[in-house]
Write an enzyme that holds these catalytic residues in place. Structure first.
Site, PDB file in Angstrom:
ATOM      1  N   ASN A 133       0.817  -1.208   0.000  1.00 19.01           N
ATOM      2  CA  ASN A 133       0.000   0.000   0.000  1.00 19.01           C
ATOM      3  C   ASN A 133       0.856   1.265   0.000  1.00 19.01           C
ATOM      4  O   ASN A 133       0.501   2.266  -0.629  1.00 19.01           O
ATOM      5  CB  ASN A 133      -0.936  -0.005   1.204  1.00 19.01           C
ATOM      6  CG  ASN A 133      -2.147  -0.897   0.974  1.00 19.01           C
ATOM      7  OD1 ASN A 133      -2.456  -1.269  -0.144  1.00 19.01           O
ATOM      8  ND2 ASN A 133      -2.830  -1.254   2.046  1.00 19.01           N
ATOM      9  N   PHE A 164      -2.210   2.772 -12.494  1.00 20.37           N
ATOM     10  CA  PHE A 164      -2.230   3.655 -11.328  1.00 20.37           C
ATOM     11  C   PHE A 164      -1.272   4.837 -11.481  1.00 20.37           C
ATOM     12  O   PHE A 164      -0.812   5.401 -10.494  1.00 20.37           O
ATOM     13  CB  PHE A 164      -1.915   2.884 -10.046  1.00 20.37           C
ATOM     14  CG  PHE A 164      -2.922   1.806  -9.760  1.00 20.37           C
ATOM     15  CD1 PHE A 164      -4.159   2.130  -9.223  1.00 20.37           C
ATOM     16  CD2 PHE A 164      -2.643   0.488 -10.055  1.00 20.37           C
ATOM     17  CE1 PHE A 164      -5.106   1.148  -8.985  1.00 20.37           C
ATOM     18  CE2 PHE A 164      -3.585  -0.502  -9.815  1.00 20.37           C
ATOM     19  CZ  PHE A 164      -4.811  -0.179  -9.281  1.00 20.37           C
ATOM     20  N   CYS A 195      -7.704   2.165   3.308  1.00 19.59           N
ATOM     21  CA  CYS A 195      -6.408   1.481   3.403  1.00 19.59           C
ATOM     22  C   CYS A 195      -5.213   2.406   3.226  1.00 19.59           C
ATOM     23  O   CYS A 195      -4.414   2.577   4.143  1.00 19.59           O
ATOM     24  CB  CYS A 195      -6.343   0.347   2.377  1.00 19.59           C
ATOM     25  SG  CYS A 195      -7.452  -1.033   2.726  1.00 19.59           S
ATOM     26  N   LYS A 197     -13.210   5.330  -5.223  1.00 16.26           N
ATOM     27  CA  LYS A 197     -12.762   4.709  -6.465  1.00 16.26           C
ATOM     28  C   LYS A 197     -13.980   4.225  -7.240  1.00 16.26           C
ATOM     29  O   LYS A 197     -15.072   4.088  -6.667  1.00 16.26           O
ATOM     30  CB  LYS A 197     -11.805   3.550  -6.184  1.00 16.26           C
ATOM     31  CG  LYS A 197     -12.440   2.359  -5.476  1.00 16.26           C
ATOM     32  CD  LYS A 197     -11.425   1.247  -5.274  1.00 16.26           C
ATOM     33  CE  LYS A 197     -12.046   0.050  -4.561  1.00 16.26           C
ATOM     34  NZ  LYS A 197     -11.051  -1.044  -4.374  1.00 16.26           N
ATOM     35  N   GLY A 242      -7.856   7.847  -1.631  1.00 20.28           N
ATOM     36  CA  GLY A 242      -8.591   7.874  -0.372  1.00 20.28           C
ATOM     37  C   GLY A 242      -8.876   6.451   0.049  1.00 20.28           C
ATOM     38  O   GLY A 242      -8.103   5.544  -0.233  1.00 20.28           O
ATOM     39  N   LYS A 277      -4.612   5.470   5.755  1.00 21.28           N
ATOM     40  CA  LYS A 277      -4.394   4.921   7.095  1.00 21.28           C
ATOM     41  C   LYS A 277      -3.073   4.165   7.177  1.00 21.28           C
ATOM     42  O   LYS A 277      -2.312   4.325   8.147  1.00 21.28           O
ATOM     43  CB  LYS A 277      -5.547   3.983   7.450  1.00 21.28           C
ATOM     44  CG  LYS A 277      -5.302   3.080   8.667  1.00 21.28           C
ATOM     45  CD  LYS A 277      -6.455   2.127   8.893  1.00 21.28           C
ATOM     46  CE  LYS A 277      -6.647   1.143   7.762  1.00 21.28           C
ATOM     47  NZ  LYS A 277      -5.520   0.190   7.616  1.00 21.28           N
TER      48      LYS A 277
END
Length: 220
Positions: A44, A85, A96, A159, A93, A99
């Site tokens: 992530n 990506f 996952c 998303k 946002g 944070k």
């Protein structure tokens, strides 16, 4: 599939649980607890970094007159980078990425390795800056004021093809971010026709004061 286990028996049990996925050819890695935990967080963090990188390039392109989409296409041809990506926009946002990069930074500080992930603070800062920039652009297009203007937000989720609005840039209050949007402006969030049911999900009920445009309204 990444298993964090302490013995072979645990791996066998997980194989049984995920047999349907494994038979379809999903890759399987068996490792220890610490590595498995780091895999998820590192993945992530890397994705967030990739998204913030192209958004940082968008900031440079805005000043220089370059086309950030063409830039992404060009560097995306490099197999070491890839095009997925690598799209400039309002930022990431969800429940996952924001944070995880903040938790990763905090944990690294706890174990004495803050400098190893110090760059993630910039990743986070770039991401939040994009939200503010969208508000600034809207203000510029509206002549510097949104007083008595009706603003449509096309989609509320973080998303596509999801009803998840956790930390969604689209559902952020512009005034909370910049203080530049007057309370008298009337933002009207809108969902696409294909995802209308998602608006009625339990997650959306967390925002009872949000006003939505009805499907048969003039602004739909």
């Amino acid at each position: 599939m990444v298993y964090g286990v302490s013995d072979e028996r645990a791996a066998e049990l997980l194989d049984a649980v995920y047999s349907a996925i494994l038979t379809r050819g999903a890759p399987r890695i068996v490792t220890d607890f610490a590595t498995a935990e780091l895999v998820k967080t590192a993945a992530n963090a890397f994705l967030a970094t990739k998204i913030s990188f192209i958004n940082a390039m968008a900031e440079i392109a805005e000043v220089t007159g370059a086309d950030v989409t063409t830039l992404a296409d060009a560097i995306g041809h490099d197999a070491r980078i890839g095009r997925r990506f690598l799209n400039a926009g309002i930022g990431f946002g969800g429940g996952c990425l924001p944070k995880d990069i903040r938790a990763f930074t905090a944990r690294a500080e706890e174990i004495g390795r803050a400098e190893s992930v110090a760059f993630l603070r910039q990743v986070d800062a770039i991401n939040l800056r994009r939200r503010e920039r969208v508000v600034d652009l809207a203000l510029e297009l509206l002549g510097g004021s949104v007083f008595e203007r009706r603003i449509a937000v096309l989609g509320l989720t973080f998303k596509p093809n999801s009803d998840d609005v956790r930390d969604s840039p689209a559902s952020m209050s512009p005034s909370a971010s910049t203080g530049s949007v007057q309370p008298s402006s009337r933002p009207t969030p809108r969902a696409s026709r294909t995802r209308g049911r998602g608006i009625r999900s339990s997650r959306m009920r967390r925002m009872p004061l949000t006003r939505f445009a009805a499907p048969n309204s003039p602004s739909w």
